[in-house]
Structure formats: C-alpha cells, structure tokens
Design an enzyme around this catalytic site. Structure first.
Site, PDB file in Angstrom:
ATOM      1  N   ARG A  78      30.546 -18.473  60.371  1.00 13.49           N
ATOM      2  CA  ARG A  78      31.584 -17.890  59.486  1.00 13.49           C
ATOM      3  C   ARG A  78      30.846 -16.622  58.860  1.00 13.49           C
ATOM      4  NH1 ARG A  78      33.146 -23.311  56.676  1.00 13.49           N
ATOM      5  NH2 ARG A  78      31.503 -23.905  57.952  1.00 13.49           N
ATOM      6  N   ASP A 138      20.452 -24.489  54.964  1.00 12.88           N
ATOM      7  CA  ASP A 138      21.690 -23.529  54.314  1.00 12.88           C
ATOM      8  C   ASP A 138      21.795 -23.987  52.758  1.00 12.88           C
ATOM      9  OD1 ASP A 138      23.025 -25.805  55.080  1.00 12.88           O
ATOM     10  OD2 ASP A 138      24.480 -24.662  55.995  1.00 12.88           O
ATOM     11  N   GLY A 144      24.860 -31.261  67.431  1.00 15.82           N
ATOM     12  CA  GLY A 144      25.229 -32.017  66.295  1.00 15.82           C
ATOM     13  C   GLY A 144      23.785 -32.488  65.330  1.00 15.82           C
ATOM     14  N   THR A 145      24.289 -32.870  64.261  1.00 12.73           N
ATOM     15  CA  THR A 145      23.056 -32.949  63.259  1.00 12.73           C
ATOM     16  C   THR A 145      22.039 -34.253  63.737  1.00 12.73           C
ATOM     17  OG1 THR A 145      24.476 -34.388  62.031  1.00 12.73           O
ATOM     18  CG2 THR A 145      23.998 -32.098  61.241  1.00 12.73           C
ATOM     19  N   GLU A 167      33.184 -38.383  58.558  1.00 13.75           N
ATOM     20  CA  GLU A 167      33.429 -36.924  58.536  1.00 13.75           C
ATOM     21  C   GLU A 167      34.756 -36.616  58.135  1.00 13.75           C
ATOM     22  OE1 GLU A 167      30.792 -34.432  58.777  1.00 13.75           O
ATOM     23  OE2 GLU A 167      29.941 -36.404  58.244  1.00 13.75           O
ATOM     24  N   SER A 219       4.198  26.925  31.149  1.00 17.43           N
ATOM     25  CA  SER A 219       5.420  26.553  32.098  1.00 17.43           C
ATOM     26  C   SER A 219       5.563  27.271  33.173  1.00 17.43           C
ATOM     27  CB  SER A 219       6.554  26.879  31.058  1.00 17.43           C
ATOM     28  OG  SER A 219       6.448  26.100  29.943  1.00 17.43           O
TER      29      SER A 219
HETATM   30  C1  UD1 Z   1      27.145 -32.253  57.744  1.00 18.05           C
HETATM   31  C2  UD1 Z   1      27.263 -33.777  57.487  1.00 18.05           C
HETATM   32  C3  UD1 Z   1      28.395 -34.070  56.324  1.00 18.05           C
HETATM   33  C4  UD1 Z   1      27.877 -33.314  55.053  1.00 18.05           C
HETATM   34  C5  UD1 Z   1      27.574 -32.059  55.268  1.00 18.05           C
HETATM   35  C6  UD1 Z   1      26.930 -31.624  54.061  1.00 18.05           C
HETATM   36  C7  UD1 Z   1      27.189 -34.627  59.872  1.00 18.05           C
HETATM   37  C8  UD1 Z   1      27.771 -34.911  60.791  1.00 18.05           C
HETATM   38  N1  UD1 Z   1      27.919 -34.125  58.874  1.00 18.05           N
HETATM   39  O1  UD1 Z   1      28.497 -31.616  57.955  1.00 18.05           O
HETATM   40  O2  UD1 Z   1      28.411 -35.305  56.486  1.00 18.05           O
HETATM   41  O3  UD1 Z   1      29.006 -33.727  54.155  1.00 18.05           O
HETATM   42  O4  UD1 Z   1      26.706 -31.624  56.339  1.00 18.05           O
HETATM   43  O5  UD1 Z   1      26.756 -30.178  54.083  1.00 18.05           O
HETATM   44  O6  UD1 Z   1      25.805 -34.433  59.585  1.00 18.05           O
HETATM   45  N2  UD1 Z   1      22.376 -28.370  62.840  1.00 18.05           N
HETATM   46  C9  UD1 Z   1      21.499 -28.014  63.806  1.00 18.05           C
HETATM   47  N3  UD1 Z   1      21.933 -28.462  64.853  1.00 18.05           N
HETATM   48  C10 UD1 Z   1      23.310 -29.137  65.255  1.00 18.05           C
HETATM   49  C11 UD1 Z   1      24.009 -28.999  64.222  1.00 18.05           C
HETATM   50  C12 UD1 Z   1      23.604 -28.621  62.913  1.00 18.05           C
HETATM   51  O7  UD1 Z   1      20.512 -27.821  63.519  1.00 18.05           O
HETATM   52  O8  UD1 Z   1      23.405 -29.241  66.420  1.00 18.05           O
HETATM   53  C13 UD1 Z   1      22.314 -27.833  61.496  1.00 18.05           C
HETATM   54  C14 UD1 Z   1      22.881 -26.544  60.876  1.00 18.05           C
HETATM   55  O9  UD1 Z   1      22.350 -25.302  61.069  1.00 18.05           O
HETATM   56  C15 UD1 Z   1      23.146 -26.693  59.229  1.00 18.05           C
HETATM   57  C16 UD1 Z   1      23.022 -28.453  59.032  1.00 18.05           C
HETATM   58  O10 UD1 Z   1      22.410 -28.672  60.418  1.00 18.05           O
HETATM   59  O11 UD1 Z   1      21.734 -26.430  58.656  1.00 18.05           O
HETATM   60  C17 UD1 Z   1      24.292 -29.066  58.852  1.00 18.05           C
HETATM   61  O12 UD1 Z   1      25.104 -28.711  60.170  1.00 18.05           O
HETATM   62  P1  UD1 Z   1      26.565 -28.433  59.963  1.00 18.05           P
HETATM   63  O13 UD1 Z   1      27.348 -28.066  61.239  1.00 18.05           O
HETATM   64  O14 UD1 Z   1      26.913 -27.396  58.815  1.00 18.05           O
HETATM   65  O15 UD1 Z   1      27.123 -29.946  59.339  1.00 18.05           O
HETATM   66  P2  UD1 Z   1      28.414 -30.106  58.706  1.00 18.05           P
HETATM   67  O16 UD1 Z   1      29.645 -29.960  59.397  1.00 18.05           O
HETATM   68  O17 UD1 Z   1      28.426 -29.194  57.305  1.00 18.05           O
HETATM   69 CA    CA Z   2      27.477 -27.085  56.578  1.00 14.97          CA
END
Ligand code: UD1
Ligand code: CA
Length: 460
Positions: free
Chosen positions: A15, A105, A80-81, A156, A407
């Site tokens: 975004r 972030d 994913g996280t 989520e 000057s």
């Molecule tokens: C995540 C949480 C959500 C929470 C929210 C808070 C999960 C599944 N969900 O959602 O419950 O309310 O944060 O802001 O965790 N990242 C990686 N690798 C990945 C995916 C993400 O490093 O494969 C990093 C992103 O760069 C970011 C952070 O993890 O810094 C969060 O990821 P993001 O995709 O923003 O999670 P949300 O959907 O916001």
């Molecule tokens: Ca986020």
C-alpha cells in the site's frame, strides 16, 4: 533474563506504492524500522536482535549497516508471520530463553510499554504473552478471543464471523514467548485459512491445546500500535514522534513558540533556555547550545551553533559552525564549511562558503565570502565580494585582523591583505596588500557640466 528480539520486516508494504521497502520509509529522517530497533535495544543487546528481511533485503541491510551487531534472517517468500518467525529457528537453535517479537512497521511503541509487558510475562510465569489493546474500530486486526477472561485464541479479521468482528480487544502483533515453546508450536501451524498463510497468531490456540500458560496484556494507549501501512499513517506517526521529541526538549528547558509549526530531526540536540520561534526546520546532526534565540523560519542542517547565538530568521544554514554570542540574519545563507567565530555578525543577504571568520568579524550586508580566511575584528563593508572562481579553479582570499574593507570591494583571489589595512570603498584588490596600508583602485572622479538628464527630460 535471557532475551532475544525478533523484528518482522520481510513484507513489501504494497500500500505504500513504492520501490522502497516499507520499513525504510522515513520518519523524522530515520527509516521507521530504526525506531523499532532502538526500542528493542532498550531491552536486549544489539547482538540479540534478529531482523527478518525479505523484500529488497540488500537495501534494508545496507541502510542498517551502522548497527554492527544486528543479525539478519532471510525469509525468501512471504508465507505469513508464523513462517517469518520459523525462519529464525536455525539461528536460534542453541538458544534457550525468551523471545520478544516486534513488527518493523510499528515505530510508536514505547519502551515502557514493552518493559511492562515483559514484567507481566515474568510475574505471571507465562509461556506466552500477547500484547493487546482495545479499539473502537477494530477492523483489520486479529481479535483476542476470551472465555470468562481466559485467553483462548486469536482470530484474524478475514477468518472472523460477525460476532467475532464485534470484539474490540485486538492483537497488536507483539508477543513474548519461551523459545523452546515457540519453535515447538510453530511446527504445528497449518495454512488452511482465508489468506493461505502460516499465522503466528495460531500459536495461542496450539499453546492452550498443549496446556501452556497463556495470557494477554492490555495496554490502554492504543495509538502506540498504529501499524504504518500507507503514507498517510507515515505522516501521522511522524507528527506523534515529533511531538514526543519536542516535549522531551521542552522538559529539558527549551522553549518552543507554536511547536506544531517546527520540524526537529531525530538526532538534533538543543540546550536549555534556547527559544525556538515558529516555522523552523532543524535537521541532520544539528546541535544548538544554551541560551540561543532561533527566530522565525530558518532551515538549519548539520550545523553546530554554540551558546548565546541569535539567528534572526529566514536563514539557510548548512554544515556551518557558529561561535558564542554571534548574530546571524535575517536572510543570511551559510553554506557548507562556514566556520563563524564568537561575537561575529552576519547580516542580510550575506552568503558564506568554506570560510573561517575569526572572532568579532562583521559582514552586515550584501556580501559573498567564499574560500576565505578573515582575521579577528575585521569589518567587511556592504557589497564586498571574494572573487574566488576564475572559471576553472577556486582560489583563496586571506584577510588579516582588524582590516577595514570599504563597501563594494572586490577581492580577486588568490590574494592576501595584511593586518590593520584600510581598503577604500569601491576598490578592486588584485595584488597582495601589506600591513597597515591604505589601498584604493578607484578611477579619479570626473564631472562634466551640463551633460546630465535635464535636456532629455525637460522639453524646452
Ligand atoms: C498481523 C496479525 C494480526 C494483528 C496485526 C497487528 C497475523 C496472522 N496477524 O496482521 O493478528 O492484529 O498484525 O498489526 O500475524 N511479515 C513478514 N513475513 C511474512 C508476513 C509478514 O516478515 O511472511 C511481517 C510484515 O513485514 C509486518 C509484520 O510481519 O512487519 C506483520 O505482517 P502483516 O502482513 O502486516 O500482518 P497483519 O495482516 O497486519
Ligand atoms: Ca500490518
């Protein structure tokens, strides 16, 4: 406490619509991730911080190269996280302690919040703690599901039913967990959810299933958990961090008039009893000493302003040094390597560059002083120019102490003028001048009677 911090920063930040990875976008002149690293450094040593990088990771590493001991972990594909944290397993294979997980972030989280959170985890002997907060509008966040207060799981937004969506307590994305428990639970994660990702949040459900001790700590000040997803958030976060910096300075004795109109860089230092008028932009490694007055609308970058200095306003000052009790402006332009001594005066429409002005030098109006040394107590008359450039090379002008420069003098460099010399107004100095001399190079004045404008203007 044996603590490691993992910072998740592998995402692209779609975004932002940017070529630059999201976490490198700047707040108060620093990549946002630096705020997170600096917070982490207040609770862990730098060598115990692991940053998970993915998208354009070379850029991220490069911009953090001053953090010499930081560890980087690569997440090739963003699955994913949960997957991101899993990527740290190899690096932490022999670690047995606690792991704090932060997001790259979220620059607004306060150190005290993290400390209280860690204390909650320790005092309750938990295996996992989640930092949560309550939002009027929880849209987009993972919801904290409790039963009679007991924390069961996180759901989520995309996987939530209508009833779950009404829950106001949300997951901030900050966790602390025992390392062995974490990697053990991560292995159980599946990606059969709305986003097809490995959710870190699912470890809560798994932990409960395996009878680990889980709880969520609620922080009331929810603005701290603003995740920076767009440039609108970026600007909101900057306003908040700027306000915190300015309030910090105020509490240390700096007066600000209409502070909301002034920008102060992250690294800027300002001494007590200094007054900052509206509309200043003070940036880079600038340092302003005690008891100064910084008038309206100046741009000050990487400059060292000592004590009791007055900057009268509308000045552009870059990489300059200004000594005690000097007065600058209004409308002065101090370019790089301007070294202004104590008790000097630089007035309106004076431009300096690569100069050293000894104490008490005055250049009050309309001058260009470049590649020059000017000795103590010398007075530079209005309109004086150092002609430093011959079209190919730059040359130096040396002027001794207590010289009086009339000057509209031009000093054609390279040229030297000795101490106590008097240069008459309108002189073009092309040759070196000795000490205590009077120099003039003006044409003799001619007056031809009746050759003025009168005949042309007053028709007979
Ligand atoms: C995540 C949480 C959500 C929470 C929210 C808070 C999960 C599944 N969900 O959602 O419950 O309310 O944060 O802001 O965790 N990242 C990686 N690798 C990945 C995916 C993400 O490093 O494969 C990093 C992103 O760069 C970011 C952070 O993890 O810094 C969060 O990821 P993001 O995709 O923003 O999670 P949300 O959907 O916001
Ligand atoms: Ca986020």
């Amino acid at each position: 406490m044996n603590l490691v911090t993992i910072i998740l920063a592998a995402g692209k930040g779609t975004r932002f619509k940017s070529e630059l990875p999201k976490v490198l976008h700047k707040i108060m002149e620093k990549p946002m991730i630096e705020f997170v690293i600096n917070t982490a450094k207040k609770v862990t040593n730098e060598e115990n911080i692991y940053v998970v990088v993915g998208y354009k990771r070379e850029l991220v590493k490069e911009s953090l190269k001053n953090y010499l001991k930081l560890n980087f972990v690569i997440q090739e594909e963003q699955k994913g996280t949960g997957h991101a944290v899993m990527c740290c397993e190899k690096s932490l294979e022999f670690f047995n302690g606690d792991i704090l997980i932060l997001c790259g972030d979220m620059p607004l989280v306060k150190v005290d919040t993290i400390k209280n959170f860690i204390e909650f985890y320790n005092n309750n002997s938990l295996d996992i703690a989640v930092l949560s907060t309550k939002l009027e509008n929880p849209f987009g966040y993972g919801r904290i599901i409790r039963n009679n207060g007991k924390f069961l799981k996180i759901v989520e937004e995309k996987d939530a039913d209508e009833k779950t969506k009404d829950i106001k307590e949300i997951n901030t994305g900050i966790y602390i967990v025992k390392s062995k428990v974490l990697f053990n639970l991560l292995k159980k994660l599946k990606n059969n959810n709305a986003q097809g990702e490995y959710y870190l949040t699912d470890i809560i459900y798994e932990a409960n299933k395996n009878n680990f001790k889980v709880d969520a700590y609620v922080e009331e000040e929810s603005i701290q958990f603003l995740g920076i997803n767009t440039r609108v958030h970026l600007s909101q976060a900057e306003n908040i961090l700027l306000r915190r910096k300015i309030e910090d300075l105020m509490l240390n004795g700096v007066t600000f008039i209409k502070p909301e109109t002034t920008f102060i860089g992250y690294d800027v230092e300002i001494g007590n009893d200094t007054v900052i008028y509206p509309g200043n932009f003070i940036t880079g490694k600038s340092k302003i000493g005690k008891n100064c007055i910084i008038g309206k609308n100046n741009f000050i970058k990487d400059s060292n302003i000592l004590e009791d200095v007055i900057i009268k306003g509308f000045c552009y000052i870059e990489n300059a040094k200004i000594g005690n009790f000097s007065q600058i402006g209004p409308f002065s332009h101090l370019r790089p390597d301007s070294d202004i001594g104590n008790n000097c005066k630089i007035g309106n429409f004076v431009e300096t560059k690569k100069v050293k002005l000894e104490d008490g030098v005055k250049a009050s109006h309309l001058s260009y002083l470049g590649d020059a040394f000017i000795g103590e107590g010398t007075n530079v008359g209005a309109g004086t120019i150092t002609c430093n450039y011959d079209g190919v090379n730059k040359h130096k002008t040396y002027i001794g102490k207590n010289v009086f420069i009339g000057s509209d003098t031009q000093l054609v460099a390279p040229v030297k003028v000795g101490d106590y010399t008097l240069i008459a107004a309108g002189t073009t100095v092309t040759k070196d001048v000795g000490e205590n001399s009077l120099v003039h190079s003006r044409m003799k004045q001619h007056e031809i009677k009746n050759k003025g404008m009168k005949d042309k203007l007053c028709k007979k």
